[in-house]
Design an enzyme around this catalytic site. Structure first.
Site, PDB file in Angstrom:
ATOM      1  N   MET A  85      14.104   0.818 -43.422  1.00  0.00           N
ATOM      2  CA  MET A  85      14.467   0.240 -42.120  1.00  0.00           C
ATOM      3  C   MET A  85      14.434   1.297 -41.137  1.00  0.00           C
ATOM      4  SD  MET A  85      17.605  -2.262 -43.463  1.00  0.00           S
ATOM      5  CE  MET A  85      17.884  -3.080 -42.094  1.00  0.00           C
ATOM      6  N   HIS A  86      14.728   0.706 -40.100  1.00  0.00           N
ATOM      7  CA  HIS A  86      14.834   1.683 -38.608  1.00  0.00           C
ATOM      8  C   HIS A  86      14.128   2.558 -38.135  1.00  0.00           C
ATOM      9  CE1 HIS A  86      18.800   0.014 -39.933  1.00  0.00           C
ATOM     10  NE2 HIS A  86      18.983   0.647 -41.103  1.00  0.00           N
ATOM     11  N   ASP A 111      14.018  -3.515 -46.521  1.00  0.00           N
ATOM     12  CA  ASP A 111      13.775  -3.346 -47.780  1.00  0.00           C
ATOM     13  C   ASP A 111      14.983  -3.679 -48.541  1.00  0.00           C
ATOM     14  OD1 ASP A 111      14.685   0.279 -47.725  1.00  0.00           O
ATOM     15  OD2 ASP A 111      15.496  -1.367 -46.696  1.00  0.00           O
TER      16      ASP A 111
END
Ligand SMILES: Nc1ncnc2c1ncn2[C@@H]1O[C@H](COP(=O)(O)OP(=O)(O)O)[C@@H](O)[C@H]1O
Ligand SMILES: O=C(CO)[C@@H](O)[C@H](O)COP(=O)(O)O
Length: 501
Positions: free
Chosen positions: A81-82, A239
């Site tokens: 992520m991110h 995820d």
């Protein structure tokens, strides 16, 4: 026979899973790529590495199985992520991706909190933490203005990989929730947050559901990988959202522990009504109109892989953990805190660093390995306590990720969490969730739950051992003290680290 591919773009590498319509995993392939750490606290990766390693893993899966590419009906994705991927007006990557475990953006986080205050929690449902995407966008704007001025859109890691395979620009809600730019409840980019921080909302891509068909594999990529351009591509998810789907965490009362590079303790949330005030992350699920809350240990599996790479580079994870049962619970008084890249839950602190406390001349290599495993698990127990304190009754936990590959570690989870730990028959982590999204997207099943029932197979359950549970409660109380007892000295010695720049 028809197939789907699930592609998990993790931090340590990409995993491609081929799953048959009856739920049988027919092949998997994993390819690694480097984590770039140019300075202490900086964590980047080259998006081109993701793409090329994914193509090789897809080729390997097809070659291993001899699958007729035309029988691969769908592909979907999960991803770390991110991470910030900036594209210019030609769709080219402007700079290396700044990842979820990068902690350079503390000043940007402070600015976001000061500018938005309570509005941030009302809209984005999460605090400004260094790992999230918005602080990274602001850091590039502040420190690399030429890069920022060339950017026409930003993507997250799996969205960039999907873009390269379809030429379509989108982001799914479950991953967008981790950017701090999404209005989580109304499922739209927040103009309020963008305008307050001087970010053009035009940088934000189109938002879609995780099971949404974004298009097909391009002819060029089909030729490169041995795929077919008739294969449909589905958006996929974060995820941890896909990890939850792949473990069947799709209803209230279900909780997941995922020990990947990061560690996650995640509980399903039917609605957005509970208030956690930023103590844990609150994100949109990959299941439409659902949510989940989760605590994150930044260096969970990473603590073990860092220790292995630094002190036992030639060992395998299996050999490293084979002897830890010869060391008693509590590692004979040796405690480890996994704060080697800072921490998120429960301590949102980018300055704190890890510790081995209680080192004695009698301790051996095996004591250190067990202390790392126990310290990572204690850290996830702190996230579990927050979920239990907010009225999540948690006595049974699904365990996935690299840390679920080792039975000794699974038993330690049961004893530290004081909960039964459910292992999956085959540990595939988020890539199975991605495959499930593709199977639902192509219409094999009427609901996501039906696909889970066909694809997810549960294996052994590990039960808490009362004597060990009691011992761990004592060690856990000592573990929880270490953060506050070492915070000040870590702030003092931070400058020694920074001088490495
Ligand atoms: N066989 C194993 N036993 C215990 N831990 C493992 C094993 N294999 C990998 N790991 C741990 O799992 C981590 C990787 O987990 P994984 O879910 O594959 O990573 P990611 O999705 O973050 O790339 C590694 O950092 C390592 O510490
Ligand atoms: O930052 C988070 C969640 O907020 C991490 O969970 C990343 O999504 C990385 O995942 P792994 O590579 O550890 O699977």
């Amino acid at each position: 026979m028809c197939y789907v591919l699930g592609i998990d773009l993790g931090t340590s590498g990409v995993k491609v899973l081929a799953v048959r319509q009856d739920g049988k995993v027919v092949a998997e392939a994993t390819r690694e790529y480097p984590l770039l750490q140019p300075y202490p606290g900086y964590n980047e990766q080259n998006p081109e590495d993701w793409v090329q390693q994914t193509y090789l893993a897809i080729e390997e899966v097809i070659q291993k199985t001899g699958i007729d590419a035309a029988h691969i009906q769908g592909i979907s994705y999960s991803g770390q992520m991110h991470g910030l991927v900036l594209l210019d007006d030609k769709g080219n990557v402007i700079r290396n991706a700044i990842l979820w475990n990068d902690t350079r953006t503390s000043q940007e986080c402070k600015n976001i909190e000061e500018t938005l205050g309570e509005e941030l929690y009302e809209i984005a449902k999460n605090p400004a933490l260094e790992g999230f995407t918005l602080p990274k966008l602001l850091w590039v704007k502040n420190h690399e203005p030429d890069h920022y001025s060339r950017a026409t859109t930003f993507l997250l890691p799996k969205d960039y990989l999907r873009y390269r395979m379809t030429c379509k620009l989108q982001m799914d809600f479950s991953d967008a929730a981790g950017t701090l730019l999404l209005d989580v409840v109304n499922k739209q980019w927040s103009l309020t947050i963008c305008e307050a921080l001087g970010i053009s909302i035009d940088l934000c891509p189109e938002l879609v559901e995780s099971h949404h068909c974004v298009g097909n594999i391009t002819e060029e990529v089909a030729k490169r990988c041995g795929l077919s351009s008739s294969t449909q591509v589905f958006a996929g998810g974060a995820d941890n959202a896909c990890g939850a789907i792949g473990a069947g965490v799709l209803s209230s009362g279900k909780t997941l522990c995922s020990i990947g590079t990061s560690g996650v303790m995640l509980s399903y949330e039917e609605h957005d009504e509970r208030q956690y005030n930023g103590a844990v992350h609150y994100f949109n699920h990959g299941k439409q109109d659902a949510f989940y809350v989760m605590g994150v240990t930044l260096a969970a599996g990473y603590s073990l892989s860092w220790f292995k790479d630094t002190f036992a580079a030639d060992a395998t994870y299996e050999s490293l953990l084979a002897q830890i049962n010869k060391v008693p619970a509590g590692s004979n008084g040796l405690l480890f805190t996994p704060y080697i890249v800072g921490e998120r839950t429960p301590h949102g602190d980018s300055t704190i660093r890890g510790s081995f406390i209680g080192m004695d001349a009698s301790h051996t290599f095996n004591h250190f390995i067990r202390a790392v495993v126990e310290g990572v698990t204690f850290s996830l127990r702190e996230a579990l306590d927050i979920l239990r304190e907010s009225n999540h009754e948690i006595n049974h936990i699904y365990s996935i990720g690299g840390g679920a590959k080792n039975d000794n570690w699974l038993q330690i989870q049961a004893n530290i969490f004081d909960a039964s730990i459910q292992k999956l028959e085959n540990e595939h982590g988020p890539s199975l969730g991605a495959a499930i999204l593709a199977s639902y997207g192509v219409g094999w099943f009427p609901t996501l739950e039906d696909s889970v029932n066909m694809f997810v197979m549960y294996g052994e359950t590990f039960y808490p051992q009362l004597d060990q549970v009691e011992q761990y409660e004592r060690f856990y109380r000592s573990f929880k003290r270490i953060y506050s007892d070492t915070k000040a000295v870590n702030e003092e010695i931070k400058t020694y680290r920074d001088n490495c720049n």
